[in-house]
Write an enzyme that holds these catalytic residues in place. Structure first.
Site, PDB file in Angstrom:
ATOM      1  N   HIS A   1       0.837  -1.208   0.000  1.00 32.38           N
ATOM      2  CA  HIS A   1       0.000   0.000   0.000  1.00 32.38           C
ATOM      3  C   HIS A   1       0.874   1.261   0.000  1.00 32.38           C
ATOM      4  CE1 HIS A   1      -3.752   2.243   1.087  1.00 32.38           C
ATOM      5  NE2 HIS A   1      -2.878   3.074   1.646  1.00 32.38           N
ATOM      6  N   GLU A   2       1.799   1.317   0.933  1.00 30.73           N
ATOM      7  CA  GLU A   2       2.626   2.529   1.047  1.00 30.73           C
ATOM      8  C   GLU A   2       3.582   2.653  -0.141  1.00 30.73           C
ATOM      9  OE1 GLU A   2       1.581   4.608   3.084  1.00 30.73           O
ATOM     10  OE2 GLU A   2       0.384   3.282   4.367  1.00 30.73           O
TER      11      GLU A   2
ATOM     12  N   HIS B   1       1.776   4.503  -2.778  1.00 29.51           N
ATOM     13  CA  HIS B   1       1.879   5.954  -2.553  1.00 29.51           C
ATOM     14  C   HIS B   1       3.282   6.451  -2.942  1.00 29.51           C
ATOM     15  CE1 HIS B   1      -1.947   6.721  -0.616  1.00 29.51           C
ATOM     16  NE2 HIS B   1      -1.751   5.830   0.345  1.00 29.51           N
TER      17      HIS B   1
ATOM     18  N   GLU C   1      -4.636   7.682  -3.299  1.00 27.01           N
ATOM     19  CA  GLU C   1      -5.120   6.398  -2.786  1.00 27.01           C
ATOM     20  C   GLU C   1      -5.308   5.382  -3.914  1.00 27.01           C
ATOM     21  OE1 GLU C   1      -5.175   6.002   0.381  1.00 27.01           O
ATOM     22  OE2 GLU C   1      -6.356   4.201   0.785  1.00 27.01           O
TER      23      GLU C   1
END
Lengths: 511, 511
Positions: free
Chosen positions: B268-269, B272, B298
């Site tokens: 997830h990160e 980003h 997101e």
């Protein structure tokens, strides 16, 4: 505005520009420890912006007006009061900063930044002529700096020294260092001709880095470094940064086959860190919350590194622990052999690797040379020859080339003239302080043997740390020890500790 | 001043205040990862000072003058040009910041800071009445903020939403979310009544943290996160901070007995982080060097976490590697069982722990409730009842108390109204982008199966990252995918992936 209101506004402003400096300190710590490589170009922009904002605030003419309002008022009538110290030191720093023309500040920044890169290349290429034009320019710029900030007609060296060691003077240092050298040179000679040759082999071998880290944290915490208010990390060159209240960070570096470098590095930086952690957080950002000088700072690091950390008492406690952690190299080692190994002395070429006894000769050589450079007695082009001559004379060694000779230190390329002597002042102060603490506390060794350095730390807190910038460094030493800065306690201490290691006949402790 | 000179001065200023923000970002990263505990009080002072300086610069009336000089000039005649985008976005942000009275900004900061502490205590004590007066105050303050910055007569929700998702509107979101919910609720029902129950047991067990770290770095680097320009660290709550050019830092958290949390957290990160690393460093500090919205941000994290990271293709490459690293829990595990385990769906109470299918229902509930709070249709006192009613209706679960109910998220206590919907927008955008990338790149799964996600990353760089703030989020999606923001690609994707896992008969992919 009444003096009290002016004083409050002054300290509010001082705290504000110090807060900007503390942000920069965190960014610098980050740069030297964990920053991704590609971030480096922009880090310069960030630091440049913060430095500019800090300078703008610290040189605001309003600061001068506020100082003038407080000076001479009842608030600062008692020169020993915190208010008087704050005002005296804020004035010192305001005058120094405002006396420097912006153009000179910017040129110094530009030239020393480029010169440091040139120094790296020149050192790598063992090429003094490449560095020479930069040294020429820096010496000229530092002379101009000294003219701007120094007392009219004064020694230009004093004007630069004053930035690092307030109140010190080249002529006093010269007397102190000459006396020190007169004792050191024969002592080093005696040691060099001794038949005892401590074997450093026991300090080399399998020293896993994770265990060195564990030991470093354990020792740091044991002698009082507060990890709730600090960190220990890894960097290429060890340092201590007192970033902000409750935030003092030290670093060291590790080699998997060497015990000494990280261990004594940690002790050294912990000494700096204990000083920072001993300052009053409520006075952060004002002189009464700041360390007083580089010399006093260095006295704290060297005291823990050498006077505590190389002593028999210290190792009586720590050797059994260290031996259990590193069974392969130390399982069969004897206490005396280990203790001798960490106290070996050898005239060498490189300052940063020098032992405690010869170290000050490296410094005194630099002090003499940089004075001569500034006064014009030594043309920069003649530096390599003068350097080799000094080393031959005082240490009996000569560098094979300039990389290990006059290009070994970054300082001059960074414009740091007057900085070197604070290292030796630190050593002198450390011996004086340790002496006096021992006298006042009785058998200091007995508690150190039991791993308890609390009484010593408490004494340092009380006699050094808590005073911040209330006194000049020399006055602080006088108050703490009853004596002016003095070379004799260090000589006594060296003879008392190294005499037995090297079986020196003439090592009786002089009175 | 001519328009070009004004534009240059504008971007110079924007870079300067962004540089201050980047210093603050580094200080915040430090605070959340490595800062000593005792440094926390002063860190607030540092961040407060930097924020004040940034605000002062960003709201300087001179900025308004410079904007006026450039606006309407030939320099920005082409609305697609970088200059036009820079000026449009700088105007948006200048107007928003200058329309907010300083007193309101300060009151919001004060109240939300206190409210977050009250929220922690209220949540711990499961005590909604304790939090209620704070919620009352924050809702009132956010209404005033909306009045200040919003279009006259507009929906106050839009004014807040616009800060996170420029150009979005509550009425459009409402249509999108209603359509999404109409499909999600029956899909979740089908899954809940399926006889298939993936067993998460294989994801629990002995997962040593050092190996999880190693794997996290390996996966991050493999899918394109550049460690020369970033870091991966540990923090209590995972985050990504694009601090400065060449300096993007992500974090995760580890449990020694759990595989999922850190692994999918890293994916997830990294999503980003790839977006941040795909921005133009030369345009740092100006809109054309910044991410465009929270929703688009997101979309990048959820694309890598879910659409790539839970897929069969991804695990075809990674499962054998992961199994070798964690032999104890995974040595005997089968691919299908593992793949089912990381794709299990279960209606639950806590948003942050929700699976990909039910997650958006948590968001839609919050969107509906915060709109009602702001409009006045829902008095804050009635929030717990309304919350439970929504969860019962849409997810079929009811929290035992407010801690796992309406007090579970920090957002409202921090004044973040209009923030939640960007999570679901991110999921919708991600599915649209992944769909279109698959169409354009042919068999995307084939390269992912071989551990090669380069084509996908290149496509995202080209269609999303490099455009920075040139277009609104909706326009960016339209240009990248050929369609407006749309719920159907996500529903198709969920049915295509979760249908087989749960053996759903009605899971044919709709056109």
């Amino acid at each position: 505005m009444d003096p009290k209101a002016a004083y409050d506004e002054l300290t509010r402003r001082s705290r504000e520009w110090s807060t900007l400096a503390s942000c920069a300190a965190l960014l610098s710590w980050d740069e030297l420890t964990v920053m991704p490589t590609a971030a480096s170009a922009f880090r310069g922009d960030q630091l440049g912006l913060l430095a500019g904002l800090e300078h703008e605030r610290a040189t605001d003419p309003k600061v001068g007006e506020l100082l003038a309002t407080v000076e001479g008022s009842d608030l600062v009538a008692d020169p020993e009061s915190p208010e008087a110290a704050d005002v005296r030191e804020l004035r010192r720093s305001f005058d120094r900063k405002t006396k420097l023309p912006r153009a000179l500040v910017e040129e110094l920044a530009r030239v020393t930044s480029a010169a440091q890169h040139e120094w790296v290349a020149a050192r790598k290429g063992r090429d003094f002529p490449r560095f020479l034009p930069w040294l020429d320019r820096i010496v000229a710029l530092k002379r101009r700096e000294a003219e701007c900030v120094g007392a009219p007609g004064g020694d230009p060296y004093d004007a630069l020294l004053d930035d690092y060691e307030p109140g010190a003077s080249a002529s006093r240092l010269s007397g102190l260092f000459d006396a020190l050298k007169a004792e050191l040179v024969p002592l080093v000679g005696q040691i060099a001709s001794s038949e005892t040759r401590p074997d450093p082999g026991v300090l080399r071998g399998n020293y896993p880095i994770d265990r060195q880290k564990m030991l470093g944290e354990l020792v740091a915490a044991s002698i009082g470094f507060d990890f709730d208010r600090g960190r220990l990390d890894t960097s290429a060159h060890p340092f201590c940064s007192g970033i902000a209240p409750g935030d003092c960070r030290i670093t060291t570096r590790y080699r998997p086959d060497d015990f000494e470098e990280s261990f004594f590095g940690v002790l050294h930086e912990v000494g700096h860190g204990l000083y920072e952690q001993g300052l009053d957080p409520d006075r952060f950002g004002t002189p009464m919350g700041e360390s007083v000088s580089l010399g006093i700072h260095e006295s704290q690091s060297r005291l823990w590194e050498n006077l505590v950390g190389r002593g028999r008492a210290f190792w009586t406690h720590w050797f059994p622990i260290v031996r259990r952690l590193f069974r392969e190299p130390l399982g069969a080692a004897e206490f005396d052999a280990f203790h001798r190994a960490v106290n070996r002395v050898e005239p060498s070429l490189i300052r940063t690797q020098a032992d405690e006894v010869t170290y000050n000769l490296h410094i005194i050589i630099r002090f003499e040379l940089e004075r001569a450079l500034l006064s014009g007695d030594l043309p920069p082009a003649d530096l390599p020859g003068a350097w080799d001559e000094s080393y031959r004379r005082d240490l009996g060694v000569v560098a094979p080339d300039v990389a290990d000779g006059c290009l070994q230190d970054v300082h001059w390329s960074a414009g740091l003239f007057g900085y070197f002597p604070t290292y030796t002042l630190g050593n002198l102060y450390a011996a004086q302080l340790f002496d006096r603490a021992s006298e006042e506390l009785g058998d200091l060794d007995a508690s150190i043997r039991q791993g308890d350095t609390t009484p010593l730390l408490r004494w340092l807190r009380d006699h050094v740390h808590r005073h911040a910038r209330r006194h000049t460094p020399a006055a602080l030493i006088r108050r703490a020890t009853g004596s002016d800065p003095d070379h004799r306690p260090l000589i006594r201490s060296l003879k008392a500790r190294y005499g037995p290691v090297y079986g020196l006949s003439g090592a009786e402790v002089p009175s």
